[in-house]
Each structure stands twice: as C-alpha cells, then as structure tokens.
Design an enzyme around this catalytic site. Sequence first.
Site, mmCIF file in Angstrom:
data_model
loop_
_atom_site.group_PDB
_atom_site.id
_atom_site.type_symbol
_atom_site.label_atom_id
_atom_site.label_comp_id
_atom_site.label_asym_id
_atom_site.label_seq_id
_atom_site.Cartn_x
_atom_site.Cartn_y
_atom_site.Cartn_z
ATOM 1 N N ASN A 128 20.295 -19.119 -31.812
ATOM 2 C CA ASN A 128 19.152 -18.381 -31.290
ATOM 3 C C ASN A 128 19.006 -17.021 -31.956
ATOM 4 O O ASN A 128 19.508 -16.820 -33.051
ATOM 5 C CB ASN A 128 19.164 -18.300 -29.764
ATOM 6 C CG ASN A 128 17.776 -18.669 -29.221
ATOM 7 O OD1 ASN A 128 16.821 -17.937 -29.453
ATOM 8 N ND2 ASN A 128 17.663 -19.801 -28.564
ATOM 9 N N HIS A 149 20.120 -13.934 -31.807
ATOM 10 C CA HIS A 149 21.258 -13.181 -32.347
ATOM 11 C C HIS A 149 21.844 -13.880 -33.564
ATOM 12 O O HIS A 149 22.275 -13.234 -34.519
ATOM 13 C CB HIS A 149 22.332 -12.986 -31.268
ATOM 14 C CG HIS A 149 23.329 -11.920 -31.600
ATOM 15 N ND1 HIS A 149 24.564 -12.191 -32.142
ATOM 16 C CD2 HIS A 149 23.259 -10.572 -31.481
ATOM 17 C CE1 HIS A 149 25.220 -11.056 -32.322
ATOM 18 N NE2 HIS A 149 24.455 -10.054 -31.937
ATOM 19 N N CYS A 150 21.832 -15.210 -33.554
ATOM 20 C CA CYS A 150 22.409 -15.995 -34.653
ATOM 21 C C CYS A 150 21.634 -15.852 -35.963
ATOM 22 O O CYS A 150 22.204 -15.997 -37.044
ATOM 23 C CB CYS A 150 22.451 -17.474 -34.294
ATOM 24 S SG CYS A 150 23.274 -17.871 -32.748
ATOM 25 N N ILE A 151 20.327 -15.623 -35.872
ATOM 26 C CA ILE A 151 19.497 -15.593 -37.089
ATOM 27 C C ILE A 151 19.253 -14.175 -37.584
ATOM 28 O O ILE A 151 18.474 -13.965 -38.511
ATOM 29 C CB ILE A 151 18.155 -16.315 -36.882
ATOM 30 C CG1 ILE A 151 17.296 -15.596 -35.841
ATOM 31 C CG2 ILE A 151 18.384 -17.779 -36.522
ATOM 32 C CD1 ILE A 151 15.840 -16.060 -35.808
#
EC number: 3.5.3.12
Length: 370
Positions: free
Chosen positions: A358, A360-362
């Site tokens: 999501n 934060h991951c990208i």
Amino acid sequence: MTNANVDATQLTTKPSQDGFYMPAEWAAQQAVWMIWPYRPDNWRSAGAYAQATFAKVADAIGGATPVYMGVPKAFLAEAKTVMPSHVTLVEMDSNDCWARDTGPTVVVNAEGECRGVDWGFNAWGGHNGGLYFPWDKDEQVAQQMLKQHGFARYSAPLILEGGSIHVDGEGTCMTSAECLLNANRNPDLTKEQIEDLLRDYLNVKQFIWLQDGVYMDETDGHIDNMCCFARPGEVILHWTDDETDPQYPRSKAALDVLQNTVDAQGRKLKIHLLPQPGPLYCTEEESLGVTEGTGVPRTAGERLAGSYVNFLITNNRIVFPLLDPTTDDIAAQKLQEIFPEYEIVGVPAREILLGGGNIHCITQQIPSGK
C-alpha cells in the site's frame, strides 16, 4: 525528466561511526520517491489501474512534498501523460515499483548532511519464497536514487527492505521476527548479529520485536503494514476486535509486547489501535487481469492484507489508503485524533493492495537533514 546514472560515491565506514542516524518519518522531508508500476504478472491490465492510483497518491503527496518517480525508458512517454505535472520523472530501470523496499534509507547527521544506506535486496525471499525473479534491476534502485541527490552511499551487508523497519528518531527501532528472522532473508545471521548491523547502519540502541505482521502479508509480515510510530513514545497498531479472525492473535500478541516494553528513552508506550478494513478479498475480475509470469499468482477469493497503518507521514500531511467504505471514515477520524496538527488525506488504494502492498510500501521519503 532527468536521468540517474549509477555512480553514487561508496563509503567504507558505517553511519554510526560517522555520526549519522535514520530520522523518524515525521522529520522534515525534501522529497518522496515512487516507482512506475508496469509488471503485467503483478498489476492487472499491465498496470493501467495501478498507474492511475499511483498518480493520485503522487498528487496527494505533492501538496506537501516534491515527488520523484523512477520510470523505465520505455514507459517515460506514457508516465508523462498519467502523472501530475509537478512529479519529476527520472529514467530508471526496476523490476517492480516498491520504493520503500528497494530505495535507500537516508540517514542524517547533526549538521544536516544526508547520506544513504543501500541494503541488500532479494525480492522478499529470493529463491525461497520470493515474489518474483529476477530482481537485478531492483538491486540498483537505491544507488540510482542516491545519485540523483548526490548523496554518498553506505553498502550494508544485510538483506533488508525498508518496510521491515520503523524508527522513532530517538534510538528505537521496531520490526517483526516474521520478516527479519525469516530463513529466506539472512539465514547465516543470528538475531543478535542482525541487531548489531541495525545499530551500525541506523544508529539505534533499542529494539521492539513484534512476532508477526498482518495475516496474509506476502512480504513475510512487514512492520509498516502492522505497526508504526506516531511520535516519540506513541505507536499505532493494526487491530481487530473479532477474536475469530486470523488477524486477532497476531494483533493481540503485538499488543502484549507493546504494553510490556519501553523505548530507547525508557518511556512506556502509548498505544493507538487502528481498526482493520474488511476483511477484503481479491475478486475474479481482478485476478483475471493479471497475466501469468514469474510473479506470485493473484487468485480470486484470496484474502488481501489490507491495513490503514500503511500510510505515509510527509511534512504536514498524512496520506492514507481508502480501502473499505464501512471503515474508511473511522480510520480517517482516528488518524485525525492521533495527528491533530496534520492534514489527513485519503486516497482510494485498493489497486495497490491487489499488487501486494500500500501507500507506505510504494513511497520512500528523503529527509531534509537541515
């Protein structure tokens, strides 16, 4: 559009020796990095839906912080039409788009100088449960980003993704055993050796080890989907009250750890509970849009590891994922209570979740330093 050639100056020392440390996410930021999604074996319709979502995320971040986006040469023209005009497109090869995990951890010193830590990367497990092959281009991403900013580079002898650590900027590091102690990351290192390396490269003193991350998280339980710091002495935990839900024992075990620990400054933690969305599941239509390849299959009916904890703090904004109409408003209200001084901006983010992560991951923030 700019071009990042791989040539970041490599250092032979360690950040802790040089007085550098990883600042908390709420420290001032000069930029946020993202990477263009295009893998047809991970993103449905060859990434078209994800690209539109990434554009909305970039726009939300851009209201607070400049955005850079790494884009393979073949997709530059397309990215220019999809991304907001304020996004700086940088020609950059990658195997996929997880900037949090392939990008550098930028560390700072008291004088405001920035340098970058380039971790080892093996696509969340290599040939033992990894999510795709090859990952050779991803291994070059951190160096390319550091080159863009002119930052010197520390090369850390540790397989580690940025999503597997959170810090409070005051000596505390939070992580999960499910990921960092997984045999598919650093099988030859003990927990103590891993802690020593994190002390060296993040300049932290105290560790908070949660056992597991979010149920069905294919990264092997990244901390950034499960729990994060809100400010020194305060954490936000992914939570469900449903004791029959597979997530409940994971969140309850984490709560028990958090209630019985102190941070590096000796503080007991204030714990905020952020309710989980759903449960959410991949639909048949969504799974049919993903082509077969080396990526992990996207199967209809599979539970998705949705979490509102997977948000980005960037200067005066919190950019968080909208995932479920029944809980989105509750999450927004809770975040506003936790962060009264921030603007809370929600972005529809199911397409990112379908790909395995999501907001934060990208994203990967670049602290201002000064």
